[in-house]
Design a protein around this motif. Sequence first.
Motif, PDB file in Angstrom:
ATOM      1  N   GLN A  10       0.828  -1.208   0.000  1.00 44.08           N
ATOM      2  CA  GLN A  10       0.000   0.000   0.000  1.00 44.08           C
ATOM      3  C   GLN A  10       0.863   1.258   0.000  1.00 44.08           C
ATOM      4  O   GLN A  10       0.816   2.091   0.899  1.00 44.08           O
ATOM      5  N   SER A  11       1.688   1.403  -0.990  1.00 44.88           N
ATOM      6  CA  SER A  11       2.547   2.593  -1.107  1.00 44.88           C
ATOM      7  C   SER A  11       2.687   2.949  -2.585  1.00 44.88           C
ATOM      8  O   SER A  11       3.774   3.001  -3.128  1.00 44.88           O
ATOM      9  N   ALA A  12       1.536   3.166  -3.203  1.00 45.91           N
ATOM     10  CA  ALA A  12       1.501   3.568  -4.615  1.00 45.91           C
ATOM     11  C   ALA A  12       2.134   2.511  -5.506  1.00 45.91           C
ATOM     12  O   ALA A  12       2.963   2.813  -6.360  1.00 45.91           O
ATOM     13  N   ARG A  13       1.776   1.244  -5.304  1.00 48.80           N
ATOM     14  CA  ARG A  13       2.259   0.156  -6.133  1.00 48.80           C
ATOM     15  C   ARG A  13       1.213  -0.214  -7.161  1.00 48.80           C
ATOM     16  O   ARG A  13       0.010  -0.003  -6.956  1.00 48.80           O
ATOM     17  N   ARG A  14       1.650  -0.833  -8.269  1.00 42.62           N
ATOM     18  CA  ARG A  14       0.695  -1.197  -9.308  1.00 42.62           C
ATOM     19  C   ARG A  14       1.182  -2.381 -10.112  1.00 42.62           C
ATOM     20  O   ARG A  14       2.366  -2.724 -10.109  1.00 42.62           O
ATOM     21  N   SER A  15       0.238  -3.002 -10.806  1.00 36.75           N
ATOM     22  CA  SER A  15       0.526  -4.066 -11.761  1.00 36.75           C
ATOM     23  C   SER A  15      -0.088  -3.631 -13.091  1.00 36.75           C
ATOM     24  O   SER A  15      -1.271  -3.287 -13.151  1.00 36.75           O
ATOM     25  N   ASP A  16       0.724  -3.630 -14.142  1.00 38.18           N
ATOM     26  CA  ASP A  16       0.277  -3.101 -15.428  1.00 38.18           C
ATOM     27  C   ASP A  16       0.728  -4.055 -16.525  1.00 38.18           C
ATOM     28  O   ASP A  16       1.926  -4.188 -16.787  1.00 38.18           O
ATOM     29  N   ASN A  17      -0.219  -4.759 -17.154  1.00 40.39           N
ATOM     30  CA  ASN A  17       0.106  -5.722 -18.206  1.00 40.39           C
ATOM     31  C   ASN A  17      -0.610  -5.347 -19.491  1.00 40.39           C
ATOM     32  O   ASN A  17      -1.837  -5.212 -19.505  1.00 40.39           O
ATOM     33  N   ARG A  18       0.160  -5.183 -20.559  1.00 42.46           N
ATOM     34  CA  ARG A  18      -0.409  -4.846 -21.865  1.00 42.46           C
ATOM     35  C   ARG A  18      -0.065  -5.955 -22.847  1.00 42.46           C
ATOM     36  O   ARG A  18       1.041  -6.507 -22.820  1.00 42.46           O
ATOM     37  N   PHE A  19      -1.003  -6.243 -23.742  1.00 39.90           N
ATOM     38  CA  PHE A  19      -0.740  -7.272 -24.747  1.00 39.90           C
ATOM     39  C   PHE A  19      -1.700  -7.085 -25.911  1.00 39.90           C
ATOM     40  O   PHE A  19      -2.718  -6.401 -25.794  1.00 39.90           O
ATOM     41  N   GLU A  20      -1.337  -7.693 -27.021  1.00 37.61           N
ATOM     42  CA  GLU A  20      -2.176  -7.641 -28.220  1.00 37.61           C
ATOM     43  C   GLU A  20      -2.745  -9.028 -28.477  1.00 37.61           C
ATOM     44  O   GLU A  20      -2.033 -10.023 -28.418  1.00 37.61           O
ATOM     45  N   THR A  21      -4.039  -9.098 -28.749  1.00 36.05           N
ATOM     46  CA  THR A  21      -4.676 -10.379 -29.003  1.00 36.05           C
ATOM     47  C   THR A  21      -4.395 -10.826 -30.439  1.00 36.05           C
ATOM     48  O   THR A  21      -3.913 -10.045 -31.264  1.00 36.05           O
ATOM     49  N   ASP A  22      -4.725 -12.089 -30.721  1.00 40.92           N
ATOM     50  CA  ASP A  22      -4.555 -12.603 -32.079  1.00 40.92           C
ATOM     51  C   ASP A  22      -5.416 -11.849 -33.076  1.00 40.92           C
ATOM     52  O   ASP A  22      -5.129 -11.821 -34.272  1.00 40.92           O
ATOM     53  N   GLU A  23      -6.503 -11.222 -32.577  1.00 43.23           N
ATOM     54  CA  GLU A  23      -7.410 -10.510 -33.466  1.00 43.23           C
ATOM     55  C   GLU A  23      -6.995  -9.056 -33.680  1.00 43.23           C
ATOM     56  O   GLU A  23      -7.661  -8.317 -34.412  1.00 43.23           O
ATOM     57  N   GLY A  24      -5.917  -8.618 -33.024  1.00 51.58           N
ATOM     58  CA  GLY A  24      -5.434  -7.258 -33.217  1.00 51.58           C
ATOM     59  C   GLY A  24      -5.956  -6.257 -32.203  1.00 51.58           C
ATOM     60  O   GLY A  24      -5.675  -5.059 -32.319  1.00 51.58           O
ATOM     61  N   HIS A  25      -6.715  -6.714 -31.194  1.00 52.84           N
ATOM     62  CA  HIS A  25      -7.155  -5.811 -30.132  1.00 52.84           C
ATOM     63  C   HIS A  25      -5.990  -5.559 -29.175  1.00 52.84           C
ATOM     64  O   HIS A  25      -5.152  -6.433 -28.948  1.00 52.84           O
ATOM     65  N   ASP A  38      -5.086  -4.915 -25.340  1.00 53.11           N
ATOM     66  CA  ASP A  38      -5.674  -5.085 -24.019  1.00 53.11           C
ATOM     67  C   ASP A  38      -4.744  -4.562 -22.936  1.00 53.11           C
ATOM     68  O   ASP A  38      -3.517  -4.644 -23.062  1.00 53.11           O
ATOM     69  N   LEU A  39      -5.346  -4.059 -21.885  1.00 53.94           N
ATOM     70  CA  LEU A  39      -4.602  -3.556 -20.732  1.00 53.94           C
ATOM     71  C   LEU A  39      -5.267  -4.060 -19.466  1.00 53.94           C
ATOM     72  O   LEU A  39      -6.451  -3.814 -19.224  1.00 53.94           O
ATOM     73  N   ASP A  40      -4.507  -4.807 -18.669  1.00 55.58           N
ATOM     74  CA  ASP A  40      -4.988  -5.319 -17.382  1.00 55.58           C
ATOM     75  C   ASP A  40      -4.196  -4.608 -16.300  1.00 55.58           C
ATOM     76  O   ASP A  40      -2.966  -4.733 -16.255  1.00 55.58           O
ATOM     77  N   ARG A  41      -4.891  -3.873 -15.432  1.00 53.26           N
ATOM     78  CA  ARG A  41      -4.177  -3.013 -14.496  1.00 53.26           C
ATOM     79  C   ARG A  41      -4.823  -3.038 -13.118  1.00 53.26           C
ATOM     80  O   ARG A  41      -6.043  -3.133 -12.980  1.00 53.26           O
ATOM     81  N   CYS A  42      -4.002  -2.915 -12.068  1.00 57.68           N
ATOM     82  CA  CYS A  42      -4.496  -2.668 -10.718  1.00 57.68           C
ATOM     83  C   CYS A  42      -3.445  -1.843  -9.978  1.00 57.68           C
ATOM     84  O   CYS A  42      -2.248  -1.935 -10.271  1.00 57.68           O
ATOM     85  N   ASP A  43      -3.877  -1.003  -9.066  1.00 57.30           N
ATOM     86  CA  ASP A  43      -2.935  -0.210  -8.286  1.00 57.30           C
ATOM     87  C   ASP A  43      -3.545   0.202  -6.956  1.00 57.30           C
ATOM     88  O   ASP A  43      -4.751   0.066  -6.734  1.00 57.30           O
ATOM     89  N   ILE A  44      -2.686   0.680  -6.069  1.00 55.63           N
ATOM     90  CA  ILE A  44      -3.094   1.159  -4.745  1.00 55.63           C
ATOM     91  C   ILE A  44      -2.467   2.527  -4.519  1.00 55.63           C
ATOM     92  O   ILE A  44      -1.267   2.720  -4.752  1.00 55.63           O
TER      93      ILE A  44
END
Length: 590
Positions: free
Chosen positions: A368-383, A385-391
């Motif tokens: 709980q000190s301004a930490r985050r998880s940030d995952n970006r990727f491209e799907t097979d269809e060309g979309h 995506d961004l999956d993110r969480c932080d505090i």
Amino acid sequence: MNGEMKCGLEREGAWPTARDGALAVPPKKRQVTYWARKVSAYSGAGCPLFVQPQRSELTMPAFLWIRPRRASSVKSERRATLMGIRMQQLHTGYQYTMARCGSLDQTTICSSDNRFETDQGDLCCDRSDVHTFEGVKSLQQVYDAVLFSVSNLEISVSERLGHITVRDEYEEEEGVVYNSRVITTNEHGVTTESSAVIFTHLFADGDPAFGGEPCAVMASSCVEEDELYPYLSMERVRRDSTTAAVFTVSKHNPTASEAGGAMTGEESSLVDVTMRRTGLMKLHRPAFPISDTALREVQDGVTSWSAIMLKIIREMVKTQAQKAHPLYTRICLTKDWEERRATLMAIRMEKLHNAYHFTMARCGSLDQSARRSDNRFETDEGHIDLDRCDIQVFEGVKSLQQVFDAVMFYMTNMEITISERLGHVAVRDDYVIEEGVVYNSRVIITNNDGITAESNAVGFPHVFAEGDPAFGGEPCAILSVDCIDEDELHPYVPSERLRRDASTAVVLTVSKHNPQSKHGNQTGNVGPAAETSGNGKESELVDVTMRRAGYMRLHRPEFPISDGELQDLHDGIAGWGKIMLKTVREILYL
């Protein structure tokens, strides 16, 4: 009908026969014949696609070429013929596929693809591959996707290859055996035809004859002769495909990013499904004149249908996995305002409940000190995506309500903030469904490159000032935001705008202020009331922790756009979270 069967390896001297696992006659060197001569003009020196069949290809088990010699015109006889060989086809398909794919590495997408030409000028492809669908709901989910891809093959081929495709399906026994004919014409006007029988079965509880564990099997055999629908070799290129696919299930093995955070009950119940496929496809030598260019396209499409099937399954499984996300609910709104209100009010408490429990679990492992998880990727269809969480921790503020009001100020003035900070032209339409309870908003933003993106979302805010047993029992505030899938009033315009979907949640919790801690807000600041010590107000201050979690998708554009422009747009939209945080901090501390 006598249900006569024949092994294709023995007919017309196509290949030498095999006895006791050995070749009856040694294989002779292949000549560069019909297909190789036609294609060599495109492949330069020689034709590497056409190779001498190896021993394993010549000793392929009989199941791959056993099929009804003749399909009667009498429906009862057709059904009896197919039902009589169903279990044999499924069993042999299972045994051979598991053995054939046994040497392939199941941790990655692996395949074996051997193409060769027979002495008669037929083009053959012996193929096997292994694919794993990770983190899916169940074996049934993947099996349903397989059946969908098979039963909608003509639509997929037309959409993805641009070929005119017609499909006739004749169910001999619904969900068990069916016969289908597919006739497709490519852009050069060359027509191919296929007639196949498909046997499917899901062994949900396992079966000793099929490994003893839950699995699904699909075995497909081409029809050699059909009295109802004879092949038209003088007009169409005949395509035979005799294949098998086996689906097995295992416990889900989370990726490193998944393992790093707390898993919800739904996530822990996910499984991995492995698909093993093997088979032989034959494109018969055309019995009519055909140009080299047209022939090359037909040849390239020998295995395209299996690739389409795989892509459909992946799309369905990924889409369902995304739609199974705890923060997502499929929302479709009509034009009627009362119906819109009723739809959203009906899911409000569910949205708040899912937002709280998923976000608390997802952020549970983060410091709980301004930490985050940030995952970006491209799907097979060309979309993208961004999956993110932080505090984030806001120290020394007046109250939970103060921080909640700052968050809501940003949400209701998003277009102004984005325009000021990014220099983009942003337009926002707000539709209050229920004041302070549910609201619907659309944001259309155009960046400096002239690229426009659109989003349509619904927000569910609530402050539990006194706490609630269903939400941790302590005071908290929640904002759940989800995308609208379909809106009759405001349909998406994919031909002109990039679509942005987001399913996100914000959870605010409160704790006693710790004056010694200076790390939470990254500035060392505290609320205005704490600036004057000794006035009695500092002891009334609190620390508010903001947890955010969500999933964002930028759909693949359906209009021309450069990679650089697309990346700039994505970076700008992904930065909205930072803009929100900065806006909230300014309201609280400036």
